[in-house]
Design a protein around this motif. Structure first.
Motif, short mmCIF file in Angstrom:
data_model
loop_
_atom_site.label_atom_id
_atom_site.label_comp_id
_atom_site.label_asym_id
_atom_site.label_seq_id
_atom_site.Cartn_x
_atom_site.Cartn_y
_atom_site.Cartn_z
N ALA B 230 0.84 -1.21 0.00
CA ALA B 230 0.00 0.00 0.00
C ALA B 230 0.87 1.25 0.00
CB ALA B 230 -0.89 -0.02 1.23
N PRO B 231 0.35 2.33 -0.63
CA PRO B 231 1.11 3.58 -0.58
C PRO B 231 1.23 4.05 0.87
CG PRO B 231 -0.90 3.80 -1.91
CD PRO B 231 -0.89 2.44 -1.38
N GLY B 232 2.31 4.70 1.18
CA GLY B 232 2.52 5.16 2.56
C GLY B 232 3.24 4.14 3.42
N CYS B 233 3.83 3.13 2.77
CA CYS B 233 4.60 2.12 3.51
C CYS B 233 5.79 2.80 4.21
CB CYS B 233 5.08 1.04 2.54
SG CYS B 233 6.43 0.06 3.16
N PRO B 234 5.91 2.63 5.53
CA PRO B 234 6.98 3.34 6.24
C PRO B 234 8.35 2.66 6.11
CG PRO B 234 5.63 2.09 7.77
CD PRO B 234 5.06 1.86 6.43
N GLU B 235 8.42 1.57 5.35
CA GLU B 235 9.66 0.79 5.16
C GLU B 235 10.25 0.36 6.50
OE1 GLU B 235 12.42 2.19 2.31
OE2 GLU B 235 10.89 2.61 0.82
N ASN B 248 13.39 -8.28 0.11
CA ASN B 248 12.95 -6.95 0.49
C ASN B 248 11.59 -6.73 -0.15
OD1 ASN B 248 15.14 -5.99 2.02
ND2 ASN B 248 16.30 -5.66 0.15
N VAL B 249 10.54 -7.18 0.53
CA VAL B 249 9.21 -7.20 -0.08
C VAL B 249 8.75 -5.80 -0.50
CG1 VAL B 249 6.80 -7.87 0.29
CG2 VAL B 249 8.63 -9.21 1.32
N ASN B 250 8.99 -4.81 0.35
CA ASN B 250 8.48 -3.46 0.02
C ASN B 250 9.21 -2.84 -1.18
OD1 ASN B 250 10.78 -3.32 1.49
ND2 ASN B 250 10.17 -1.62 2.79
N ARG B 251 10.43 -3.32 -1.45
CA ARG B 251 11.18 -2.74 -2.58
C ARG B 251 11.02 -3.57 -3.86
NH1 ARG B 251 15.30 -2.74 1.55
NH2 ARG B 251 14.56 -1.09 2.90
N CYS B 267 2.30 -7.44 8.12
CA CYS B 267 2.37 -5.97 8.12
C CYS B 267 1.12 -5.45 7.42
CB CYS B 267 3.62 -5.51 7.37
SG CYS B 267 3.64 -3.73 7.11
N LYS B 268 0.45 -4.47 8.02
CA LYS B 268 -0.83 -4.00 7.48
C LYS B 268 -0.69 -3.31 6.12
CE LYS B 268 -0.70 0.36 9.92
NZ LYS B 268 -1.31 1.27 10.85
N HIS B 269 0.55 -2.98 5.72
CA HIS B 269 0.74 -2.30 4.44
C HIS B 269 0.89 -3.28 3.27
CE1 HIS B 269 1.85 0.95 7.24
NE2 HIS B 269 1.24 1.68 6.34
N VAL B 270 1.04 -4.57 3.58
CA VAL B 270 1.19 -5.56 2.49
C VAL B 270 -0.07 -6.44 2.49
CG1 VAL B 270 2.65 -7.37 1.53
CG2 VAL B 270 3.67 -5.60 2.94
#
Lengths: 49, 276
Positions: B230-235, B248-251, B267-270
């Motif tokens: 999701a957009p706004g992922c704090p990494e 590195n899932v977010n990248r 993680c709620k962002h994925v």
């Protein structure tokens, strides 16, 4: 008709790849089962130690 | 959070229940002392499972691919199978069904110093697929990957050699003791080395060696089952810490090594998506 443009759109479109993969896959699966008799070959080899 | 924990339990249940026990549930072998050769052996499972295992009821797709190469026949059914499963779920079968993946996941839990596998080794599995599964069997008529496969050693080699019953048809031991030589001990050594590697690194066989993983990896970015960040992922890297493939899932979402085990969705962002 600009074939180059059509090809570029298809090549970079995930949905196009997905649909093509699925349809070609189903066709090959059916051909392998019904005409090429691949299942018999697999069963024969699978029973080998 | 409770749902995420449940997801982890479901994954373990699916790996052990379907991947390990249901696929290897031919208990009649103890009375027949012969490998299963019924109609289910015509079908392949979408993960590594040696069909020479005494209790196997399905065939291994990589073993079959080598057989078709050795026979110089075009593998229509197998290619169709790879395309359909790959297009639908990508590498999810590695994360949810493969029993060898389960063994790696469990051995990695042993408390020892851990280390990361260099990224360039990720490409080795494509070399293994092309050389050991396609080219060498085609030209030498031998199943080279099966000869070296550590999972085959664990699932078929060790059980048959240690049990070695009398063949009811031939009235002699199934494995001739004189035939247990160099290749068998080489396989055992490879298995031992891999087991040590499994303790030290996250799923090294899946990332570096597995030719079936290499096939599914091609479909990961186009498959129906995908991951979204999701957009706004704090990494915060919570997803990467939980990832059994050390990604590195977010990248690099849906990377070729992602096994879609969905552990990162803690993680709620994925989140997972089945969008066409």
């Amino acid at each position: 008709m600009n074939w180059c443009k059509i090809f570029k759109v298809l090549a970079t479109n995930r949905r196009a790849w997905f649909v093509a993969g699925l349809l070609i896959g189903i066709a090959l699966l059916l051909y392998g089962m019904v005409i090429a008799d691949d299942l018999a070959q697999i069963r024969l080899e699978g029973a080998e130690l | 959070m409770l749902n995420k924990i449940k997801l982890s339990i479901w994954r373990r249940l699916s790996q052990t229940g379907i991947g390990l026990f249901l696929t290897n549930s031919y208990f009649q072998v103890f009375t027949t002392r012969l490998i299963y050769d019924g109609p289910l052996k015509s079908l392949c499972v979408p993960f590594l499972n040696c069909h020479a295992c005494p209790m196997a009821i399905f065939s291994c797709p990589i073993g079959m691919l080598q057989q078709f190469m050795a026979l110089h026949q075009f593998p229509f059914f197998l290619l169709g199978f790879f395309l359909v499963v790959g297009a639908l779920v990508g590498r999810a079968t590695c994360g949810w069904l493969c029993p060898f993946g389960l063994i790696q996941d469990l051995l990695y839990k042993i408390r020892t110093p851990k280390y990361s596998i260099p990224k360039y080794l990720n490409y080795t599995k494509y070399v293994v697929l092309v050389v050991l599964v396609l080219i060498l069997p085609y030209f030498t008529y031998q199943h080279w990957f099966s000869r070296l496969c550590p999972f085959g050693a664990l699932l078929a080699g060790i059980p048959w050699v240690s049990w070695n019953p009398i063949d009811p048809d031939m009235e002699a031991a199934i494995i001739d003791s004189a035939s247990i030589g160099g290749p068998f001990y080489l396989k055992m050594t490879l298995l031992a080395l891999f087991l040590v590697w499994f303790v030290l690194a996250k799923r090294p066989f899946c990332r570096v060696i597995c030719p079936l993983g290499a096939i599914w990896a091609v479909f990961n970015r186009i498959s129906l089952l995908r991951l979204k960040v999701a957009p706004g992922c704090p990494e915060c890297d919570q997803c990467s810490t939980r990832c059994p493939m050390d990604l590195n899932v977010n990248r690099d979402v849906d990377s070729e090594n992602c096994i879609k085990c969905l552990e990162c969705t803690a993680c709620k962002h994925v989140h997972a998506s089945l969008k066409f």
